[in-house]
Design a protein around this motif. Structure first.
Motif, mmCIF file in Angstrom:
data_model
loop_
_atom_site.group_PDB
_atom_site.id
_atom_site.type_symbol
_atom_site.label_atom_id
_atom_site.label_comp_id
_atom_site.label_asym_id
_atom_site.label_seq_id
_atom_site.Cartn_x
_atom_site.Cartn_y
_atom_site.Cartn_z
ATOM 1 N N ARG A 118 0.947 -1.223 -0.175
ATOM 2 C CA ARG A 118 0.155 0.076 0.045
ATOM 3 C C ARG A 118 0.923 1.228 0.094
ATOM 4 O O ARG A 118 1.991 1.265 0.617
ATOM 5 N N ALA A 119 0.521 2.091 -0.795
ATOM 6 C CA ALA A 119 1.340 3.634 -0.735
ATOM 7 C C ALA A 119 1.502 4.144 0.446
ATOM 8 O O ALA A 119 2.170 5.079 0.879
ATOM 9 N N SER A 120 0.397 3.979 1.435
ATOM 10 C CA SER A 120 0.480 4.582 2.643
ATOM 11 C C SER A 120 1.664 4.074 3.565
ATOM 12 O O SER A 120 1.885 4.710 4.706
ATOM 13 N N ALA A 121 2.319 3.161 3.061
ATOM 14 C CA ALA A 121 3.395 2.591 3.765
ATOM 15 C C ALA A 121 4.499 3.521 3.808
ATOM 16 O O ALA A 121 5.379 3.256 4.644
ATOM 17 N N LEU A 122 4.373 4.301 2.811
ATOM 18 C CA LEU A 122 5.656 5.415 2.609
ATOM 19 C C LEU A 122 5.227 6.378 3.670
ATOM 20 O O LEU A 122 4.286 6.974 3.886
ATOM 21 N N PRO A 123 6.126 6.421 4.922
ATOM 22 C CA PRO A 123 6.140 7.303 5.913
ATOM 23 C C PRO A 123 6.402 8.694 5.558
ATOM 24 O O PRO A 123 7.136 9.070 4.487
ATOM 25 N N PRO A 124 5.882 9.628 6.428
ATOM 26 C CA PRO A 124 6.397 11.250 5.925
ATOM 27 C C PRO A 124 7.950 11.246 6.093
ATOM 28 O O PRO A 124 8.777 10.588 6.836
ATOM 29 N N ALA A 125 8.379 12.348 5.241
ATOM 30 C CA ALA A 125 9.843 12.344 5.436
ATOM 31 C C ALA A 125 10.195 13.125 6.620
ATOM 32 O O ALA A 125 9.464 13.732 7.030
ATOM 33 N N PRO A 126 11.420 12.577 7.275
ATOM 34 C CA PRO A 126 11.937 13.410 8.562
ATOM 35 C C PRO A 126 12.255 14.769 8.316
ATOM 36 O O PRO A 126 12.360 15.120 7.270
ATOM 37 N N SER A 127 12.282 15.511 9.316
ATOM 38 C CA SER A 127 12.783 16.693 9.324
ATOM 39 C C SER A 127 14.104 16.932 8.718
ATOM 40 O O SER A 127 15.026 15.864 8.725
ATOM 41 N N LEU A 128 14.558 17.946 8.147
ATOM 42 C CA LEU A 128 15.819 18.215 7.457
ATOM 43 C C LEU A 128 16.914 17.754 8.506
ATOM 44 O O LEU A 128 18.105 17.626 8.461
ATOM 45 N N ALA A 129 16.732 18.715 9.836
ATOM 46 C CA ALA A 129 17.591 18.456 10.980
ATOM 47 C C ALA A 129 17.924 17.146 11.163
ATOM 48 O O ALA A 129 19.136 16.884 11.525
ATOM 49 N N ALA A 130 16.756 16.310 11.309
ATOM 50 C CA ALA A 130 16.920 14.934 11.707
ATOM 51 C C ALA A 130 18.037 14.199 10.792
ATOM 52 O O ALA A 130 18.840 13.298 10.853
ATOM 53 N N LEU A 131 17.665 14.419 9.433
ATOM 54 C CA LEU A 131 18.278 13.777 8.316
ATOM 55 C C LEU A 131 19.841 14.439 8.358
ATOM 56 O O LEU A 131 20.666 13.485 8.083
ATOM 57 N N ARG A 132 20.159 15.730 8.798
ATOM 58 C CA ARG A 132 21.462 16.095 8.758
ATOM 59 C C ARG A 132 22.294 15.346 9.893
ATOM 60 O O ARG A 132 23.512 14.984 9.940
ATOM 61 N N LEU A 133 21.593 15.092 10.908
ATOM 62 C CA LEU A 133 22.084 14.312 12.075
ATOM 63 C C LEU A 133 22.365 12.933 11.727
ATOM 64 O O LEU A 133 23.511 12.522 11.839
ATOM 65 N N ALA A 134 21.427 12.316 10.884
ATOM 66 C CA ALA A 134 21.739 11.040 10.607
ATOM 67 C C ALA A 134 22.621 10.678 9.493
ATOM 68 O O ALA A 134 23.496 9.651 9.331
ATOM 69 N N ALA A 135 23.121 11.890 8.719
ATOM 70 C CA ALA A 135 24.065 11.841 7.652
ATOM 71 C C ALA A 135 25.547 11.823 8.241
ATOM 72 O O ALA A 135 26.327 11.109 7.377
ATOM 73 N N LEU A 136 25.869 12.193 9.447
ATOM 74 C CA LEU A 136 26.979 11.856 9.854
ATOM 75 C C LEU A 136 28.163 12.614 9.185
ATOM 76 O O LEU A 136 29.158 11.983 8.642
ATOM 77 N N GLY A 137 27.953 13.750 8.661
ATOM 78 C CA GLY A 137 28.750 14.376 7.791
ATOM 79 C C GLY A 137 28.812 14.005 6.282
ATOM 80 O O GLY A 137 29.505 14.513 5.611
ATOM 81 N N GLU A 138 27.907 13.130 5.908
ATOM 82 C CA GLU A 138 27.666 12.713 4.485
ATOM 83 C C GLU A 138 26.485 13.013 4.032
ATOM 84 O O GLU A 138 25.653 11.919 3.655
#
Length: 248
Positions: free
Chosen positions: A41-61
């Motif tokens: 189901r398309a609803s399985a795609l969750p909302p995108a995280p915030s940019l701040a959360a993604l930058r934190l998860a990127a670990l500098g990459e």
């Protein structure tokens, strides 16, 4: 080491136990055969995280994470061998994910390509318009680099949506905002063709005259092309004589 217990032959198992096992196996096979196929189901795609959360998860990459995020979004088209039609996707969520991918890697182009040429090709006009508007909004952030995708969006609006005013709006923004030296002349001339399709010949003549007068076109071949097109527009605007009408 204690000696291994002897393995009993199958004939030693009571027939009632064998019958019970066979019935259980048959029931399992029949249940699997009769169960409906799994449906992603398309609803399985969750909302995108915030940019701040993604930058934190990127670990500098951030660039590497942007590519992984893009693969993650596109992975929802195929889940466990089950295809999801684009028209079933939540395009609001898709657009937000594409935006996050661009924010992680502003020089990346693939999210805009996906929006204009992949998700924008959906047969649902509302979803297609959402993708085209996404391309337009992102174009405004970096016109000199992102103009190709807005040019494609203009063509989609013209030929798939048959929305000439929308196509002209996109083409006009390319002409007015994408002014860098690497933007080709034909991109700035795209609005002329939209105006001609709209039968706005006066506006098309005015636009071509402005391009010629302001020196925005420098290539000799482009100048000749526009001059000839301007002449044809002038000729097409002249009143045609009706058969049997008075001659000048």
């Amino acid at each position: 080491m204690s000696p291994r217990a002897p393995v009993k032959p199958l004939s030693a198992v009571p027939r009632a136990v064998l019958a019970l096992l066979a019935a259980a196996l048959a029931a399992q096979v029949l249940w699997q055969a009769g169960a409906p196929a799994p449906r992603a189901r398309a609803s399985a795609l969750p909302p995108a995280p915030s940019l701040a959360a993604l930058r934190l998860a990127a670990l500098g990459e951030p660039v590497a994470l942007s590519k992984a995020a893009m693969l993650y979004v596109q992975g929802f088209d195929e889940q466990a061998g089950v295809s999801i039609a684009w028209r079933e996707l939540d395009y609001g969520k898709v657009a937000l994910w594409l935006r996050r991918v661009l924010e992680l890697d502003p020089r990346g182009q693939y999210p805009l390509l996906a929006a204009s040429e992949v998700y924008g090709a959906v047969s649902d006009p509302a979803r297609a318009r959402l993708m085209l508007e996404f391309v337009h909004e992102r174009f405004l952030e970096d016109p000199d680099r992102r103009w190709p995708w807005l040019a494609h969006a203009a063509l989609v609006a013209r030929h798939r949506l048959h929305d000439l005013p929308l196509a002209r709006r996109y083409a006009r923004d390319i002409r007015l905002r994408a002014t860098g030296p690497k933007v080709p002349a034909w991109a700035r001339e795209l609005e002329v063709f939209m105006l001609e399709d709209m039968n706005e010949l006066d506006a098309a003549r005015t636009l071509i005259g402005g391009l010629l007068r302001d020196g925005l076109i420098t290539d000799p071949h482009e100048l000749q092309f526009l001059s000839e097109r301007l002449d044809r527009l002038h000729q097409s605007s002249e009143p045609r004589q009706q058969d049997g009408g008075p001659k000048p």
